[in-house]
Every structure is written in structure tokens, then in C-alpha cells.
Motif scaffolding. Structure first.
Motif, short mmCIF file in Angstrom:
data_model
loop_
_atom_site.label_atom_id
_atom_site.label_comp_id
_atom_site.label_asym_id
_atom_site.label_seq_id
_atom_site.Cartn_x
_atom_site.Cartn_y
_atom_site.Cartn_z
N TRP A 188 19.51 3.02 -2.97
CA TRP A 188 18.34 3.78 -3.39
C TRP A 188 17.26 2.88 -3.95
CZ3 TRP A 188 17.07 8.35 -1.96
CH2 TRP A 188 18.05 9.30 -1.61
N PHE A 189 17.67 1.84 -4.66
CA PHE A 189 16.69 0.89 -5.19
C PHE A 189 15.95 0.18 -4.05
CE2 PHE A 189 15.65 -3.44 -6.61
CZ PHE A 189 14.79 -3.13 -7.65
N ASN A 190 16.68 -0.19 -3.04
CA ASN A 190 16.04 -0.84 -1.89
C ASN A 190 15.07 0.11 -1.18
OD1 ASN A 190 17.43 -3.25 -2.31
ND2 ASN A 190 19.18 -2.58 -1.07
N LYS A 191 15.48 1.37 -1.07
CA LYS A 191 14.58 2.34 -0.45
C LYS A 191 13.30 2.52 -1.26
CE LYS A 191 18.11 5.09 1.93
NZ LYS A 191 18.75 6.43 2.05
N CYS A 192 13.45 2.62 -2.58
CA CYS A 192 12.27 2.74 -3.42
C CYS A 192 11.38 1.50 -3.33
CB CYS A 192 12.67 2.97 -4.88
SG CYS A 192 13.48 4.56 -5.18
N LYS A 193 12.02 0.36 -3.23
CA LYS A 193 11.24 -0.88 -3.11
C LYS A 193 10.46 -0.90 -1.79
CE LYS A 193 11.81 -5.88 -3.55
NZ LYS A 193 12.79 -6.98 -3.70
N ARG A 194 11.10 -0.47 -0.72
CA ARG A 194 10.41 -0.43 0.58
C ARG A 194 9.25 0.58 0.56
NH1 ARG A 194 15.71 -0.93 2.69
NH2 ARG A 194 15.83 1.34 3.02
N VAL A 195 9.49 1.73 -0.08
CA VAL A 195 8.40 2.72 -0.18
C VAL A 195 7.25 2.17 -1.00
CG1 VAL A 195 7.80 4.98 -1.11
CG2 VAL A 195 9.93 4.69 0.16
N LYS A 196 7.58 1.45 -2.08
CA LYS A 196 6.53 0.85 -2.90
C LYS A 196 5.75 -0.19 -2.12
CE LYS A 196 5.78 -1.40 -7.35
NZ LYS A 196 6.43 -1.96 -8.56
N GLN A 197 6.44 -0.99 -1.34
CA GLN A 197 5.74 -1.98 -0.50
C GLN A 197 4.84 -1.31 0.52
OE1 GLN A 197 8.83 -4.39 1.18
NE2 GLN A 197 9.18 -5.56 -0.71
N LYS A 198 5.32 -0.24 1.14
CA LYS A 198 4.48 0.48 2.10
C LYS A 198 3.26 1.09 1.41
CE LYS A 198 8.12 1.72 5.40
NZ LYS A 198 8.87 2.85 6.03
N TYR A 199 3.48 1.60 0.19
CA TYR A 199 2.36 2.18 -0.55
C TYR A 199 1.31 1.12 -0.88
CZ TYR A 199 -0.17 4.53 -4.29
OH TYR A 199 -1.15 5.05 -5.08
N GLN A 200 1.77 -0.06 -1.32
CA GLN A 200 0.83 -1.14 -1.62
C GLN A 200 0.10 -1.60 -0.36
OE1 GLN A 200 3.13 -4.18 -3.54
NE2 GLN A 200 3.23 -3.09 -5.51
N LEU A 201 0.84 -1.68 0.75
CA LEU A 201 0.20 -2.06 2.01
C LEU A 201 -0.85 -1.03 2.43
CD1 LEU A 201 0.13 -4.03 4.41
CD2 LEU A 201 1.94 -2.66 5.47
N THR A 202 -0.51 0.24 2.23
CA THR A 202 -1.47 1.29 2.58
C THR A 202 -2.71 1.21 1.69
OG1 THR A 202 0.39 2.71 3.22
CG2 THR A 202 -1.74 3.77 2.90
N LEU A 203 -2.50 0.93 0.39
CA LEU A 203 -3.66 0.78 -0.50
C LEU A 203 -4.53 -0.40 -0.09
CD1 LEU A 203 -2.20 1.46 -4.08
CD2 LEU A 203 -3.75 2.90 -2.74
N GLU A 204 -3.89 -1.51 0.28
CA GLU A 204 -4.67 -2.67 0.72
C GLU A 204 -5.45 -2.36 2.00
OE1 GLU A 204 -1.90 -5.81 1.14
OE2 GLU A 204 -1.62 -6.12 -1.01
N GLN A 205 -4.80 -1.66 2.92
CA GLN A 205 -5.51 -1.27 4.14
C GLN A 205 -6.66 -0.32 3.83
OE1 GLN A 205 -2.54 0.29 6.77
NE2 GLN A 205 -1.74 -1.73 7.34
N LYS A 206 -6.43 0.59 2.90
CA LYS A 206 -7.48 1.54 2.52
C LYS A 206 -8.67 0.79 1.90
CE LYS A 206 -8.25 5.58 -0.46
NZ LYS A 206 -9.18 4.92 -1.40
N GLY A 207 -8.38 -0.16 1.01
CA GLY A 207 -9.47 -0.94 0.42
C GLY A 207 -10.23 -1.75 1.46
N TYR A 208 -9.47 -2.32 2.39
CA TYR A 208 -10.13 -3.11 3.46
C TYR A 208 -11.02 -2.22 4.32
CZ TYR A 208 -10.64 -5.62 7.85
OH TYR A 208 -11.14 -6.19 8.98
N LEU A 209 -10.51 -1.04 4.68
CA LEU A 209 -11.31 -0.14 5.51
C LEU A 209 -12.54 0.38 4.77
CD1 LEU A 209 -8.45 1.92 7.24
CD2 LEU A 209 -9.88 0.13 8.24
#
Length: 402
Positions: free
Chosen positions: A246-267
Motif C-alpha cells: 500500500w505504501f508503494n501504491k501511495c508513492k506511485r500515486v503521489k509521483q503521478k500527481y506531481q508529474l501531472t502538476l508539473e505538466q499542468k504548470g508547463y502547459l
């Protein structure tokens, strides 16, 4: 019996041969499908990575893509037959060099003349980089695939470039035209070793909840069988593994969320930049339209002025023509009044002209008489002189009639 046994042996051999053929066909199809699938994944990863950083030789995504494309273009490539009948290995650059000659403004000759790239494989790798920087890789591949005769001459049956996957390849590479690549070819490229594909970035294994529970049960059974005096403390590891998962899953979701935020800022930044560029282009367009209107107005004014000048010149030309006609009529009237006196007048004019020629100071006076007013006064003077001259000669006291 012998004939039956031989017949059975022949049938078994025939079945074995057909089985080998079907196995080889299956292996070739799987190989083609794997390469095309991995190529599609590598193109997607390149496009995603280009949103955050510049793609160059140090990018692992590009190195993997180059290796995949090299493997695709080298799939079932025929060897080159020598004079002695031996078949030497050949690089895909030999095919590209011949099949892509028809591409407009191609870089084939420039790559052939590169001094720091000697081997055929290194030239092929340099061509991949140059085509990506020029954003013409898909055009090169499409042109080469349309030359079916040359493709058939260089590749064996079952090659990717001869199958239906070739059209998919050209379509996939079209998305790379949106990426700005940056490569340095001065240091040369190593063509001594073949390219190796790294499949690990594209491998993903998703374990379902049923499989997780079965693993926990197996661990419990193994722990109970290992020690007879098993206590509830032995049940701890499965819960720890579940928490880790579960910790690994939360970590992956957090990474995806950060990546999405970075993409949103770039766009958002890209959209803001495009809006600024659009506003600047609109303002420049307005300025250009205003300049065009001003130039049109200036051209209209100049045209009207030129038309007015043309009318004035035409009027002056008509006045000059009327003056010439008047002078001609005056000369005709003088000649009709007294032909002899006109001859004497002509003689006087000749003498006067000779005197003008002998006297340099009269040159300026002759030049000043070219104007219309001077010419008019001169004609009036001459007419008065010629008309008054007979009376003076008749009334002269020195002359007596014979």
C-alpha cells in the motif's frame, strides 16, 4: 510392412517439417509485433520526456529509441554477396542511401562526406540523428517504403519493412516532428558494436488482489510447516508486506500527481506564452494595416499631383504650339508685304547672326532669348523693324529720285 513403415516415417517427417515452418512463422510474427510495440512505447516516452527537458545523446529514452529503430531497419536484412560467393553482413544505411535519394533536400550526401564517421553502421546512426533534427524521419521512412522494388532487393521475406507493420511505423514516427532534438556529431559515432534494446522501462506487472491473498496464504503455510510451535507472531510478515504494497501504491500515486502538476504548470506557461505571442502578432498586424492605409493614401495624393502636373504641361505645350503658329503667320505676312525687303531683312538677320557668332559676349543673350517672353518680344521687334524700315529709307534726306 517395410513400405508401410517407410510411409509412416515419411509422414512423420512431413509433419515435422510443417511444424517447423509454422513455428518459424510464429516466431517471426512475434518478433515483428514485439519490435513495433516497443517502438510505439519508446516514441511515447520520448514525447513525454521532451515536455520537461531537451532530448540529446545523453537521454536514455533516445538511446533506446535509436536501438529499436536500428533493430527494425536491420530486421531480415540481406547480406552482401562477395565475388567468392560469401555473404557479408550489411547495415541498414546501404538501404537508406539508395531508397531515400528521392527525398527533396536530403542529407544523404552530407552524411556520406562526413570525415569523422567511417563505418556504414555509424553513418546509419548519424542519419537517424540528422533526420530527427530536420524533422524528416517519417518522410524518409515513407519514401523508402514506397520504393518497393528496392526494399524487396535488400530485405528477405518476413521483414518488418515488407509487412503491414511498415505503415504503422511511418505513422508512429510522424509524432516525433513535434520534438526539438539536439545532437552533436563532431565527436563521431561508434559503429563497432550493435545496438541493444532495454525492455525494462516498458515492462509492467500488475498483481491482482486474489494473487496477493494467495501469496499470503502460501507464506502462512510455509511458516506453519517450518516450526511446529508456531505462534500468532509468525503471521506478522504478510501484514508488513501488505503495508509495504500500500505504501508503494501511495508513492506511485503521489509521483503521478506531481508529474501531472508539473505538466499542468508547463502547459499553463506554454499557453501564457502563446497568448502573449498572439497579442503581439495582433498588434503588429494592426500596425502593418495602418501603414498600408497610409501608403495607399500617399500614393493617391501623388497620383493626383502627377495628373495635375500632366495637365499643366499639356496646357503649356498648347501655348507653345500657338506661339509657333503665330510666329509663322507673322513671317508669312511679312513675306507677302515686300518680298525684296524680306530678302534684305533676311540678309540683315544673317549679318546679325554672323555678328553674334563673332562676338562671344552675345552667347548669353542668345541663351536668354530661348524663353517664351523673350521669343515673343524678339518676334515683335523684328516685325516692327521690318515694317518701319521702308518708310525710313523712303524719307531719308540723302536720297534723291533720279
Amino acid at each position: 510392412m517395410a513400405s508401410r513403415s517407410l510411409g509412416g516415417l515419411g509422414g512423420s517427417r512431413g509433419g515435422a517439417g510443417s511444424g517447423k515452418k509454422s513455428l518459424s512463422a510464429r516466431n517471426a510474427a512475434v518478433e515483428r509485433r514485439n519490435l513495433i510495440t516497443v517502438c510505439r512505447f519508446s516514441v511515447k516516452t520520448l514525447i513525454d520526456r521532451s515536455c520537461f527537458e531537451t532530448i540529446d545523446d545523453s537521454s536514455p529514452e533516445f538511446n533506446n529509441f535509436a536501438a529499436i529503430l536500428e533493430q527494425i531497419l536491420s530486421h531480415r536484412l540481406k547480406g552482401q554477396v562477395t565475388w567468392f560467393g560469401y555473404e557479408s553482413p550489411r547495415s541498414f544505411w546501404d538501404y537508406i542511401r539508395v531508397a531515400c535519394r528521392k527525398v527533396s533536400q536530403n542529407s544523404i550526401c552530407s552524411i556520406e562526406n562526413m570525415e569523422n564517421v567511417s563505418s556504414s553502421r555509424a553513418k546509419g546512426r548519424a542519419w537517424i540523428r540528422v533526420a530527427l533534427m530536420e524533422k524528416h524521419l517519417s518522410e524518409y521512412i515513407s519514401t523508402a517504403l514506397r520504393d518497393f522494388k528496392t526494399t524487396r532487393r535488400f530485405y528477405e521475406d518476413g521483414a518488418i519493412v515488407l509487412g503491414e507493420e511498415a505503415n504503422m511505423l511511418a505513422g508512429m514516427l510522424l509524432g516525433l516532428n513535434a520534438i526539438d532534438f539536439s545532437f552533436c556529431l563532431k565527436g563521431g559515432l561508434d559503429g563497432n558494436f550493435p545496438a541493444v534494446i532495454d525492455y525494462t522501462p516498458y515492462l509492467k506487472f500488475t498483481q491482482s488482489s486474489d494473487s496477493i491473498s494467495s501469496d499470503e496464504e502460501e507464506l502462512r503455510t510455509l511458516g506453519s510447516s517450518g516450526s511446529e510451535s508456531s505462534t500468532p507472531e509468525n503471521v506478522g510478515p504478510p501484514f508488513i508486506m501488505d503495508e509495504n504494497s500500500w505504501f508503494n501504491k501511495c508513492k506511485r500515486v503521489k509521483q503521478k500527481y506531481q508529474l501531472t502538476l508539473e505538466q499542468k504548470g508547463y502547459l499553463e506557461e506554454l499557453l501564457r506564452l502563446r497568448e502573449n505571442q498572439l497579442s503581439e502578432s495582433v498588434s503588429q498586424n494592426k500596425i502593418l494595416l495602418q501603414r498600408i492605409e497610409d501608403s495607399d493614401l500617399a500614393h493617391k495624393l501623388e497620383k493626383e499631383q502627377l495628373e495635375y502636373i500632366i495637365v499643366e504641361l499639356q496646357d503649356q505645350l498648347k501655348s507653345y504650339q500657338s506661339l509657333d503658329q503665330l510666329s509663322a503667320e507673322v513671317s508669312l505676312s511679312q513675306s507677302s508685304l515686300d518680298p525684296g525687303q524680306s530678302q534684305e531683312g533676311d540678309g540683315k538677320q544673317d549679318a546679325l547672326s554672323e555678328g553674334k557668332e563673332d562676338t562671344p559676349s552675345l552667347l548669353g543673350l542668345c541663351g536668354s532669348l530661348t524663353s517664351v517672353a523673350s521669343y515673343k518680344s524678339l518676334t515683335s521687334l523684328k516685325s516692327n523693324d521690318y515694317i518701319a524700315s521702308p518708310t525710313t529709307e523712303m524719307t531719308s534726306p540723302g536720297l534723291t529720285p533720279s
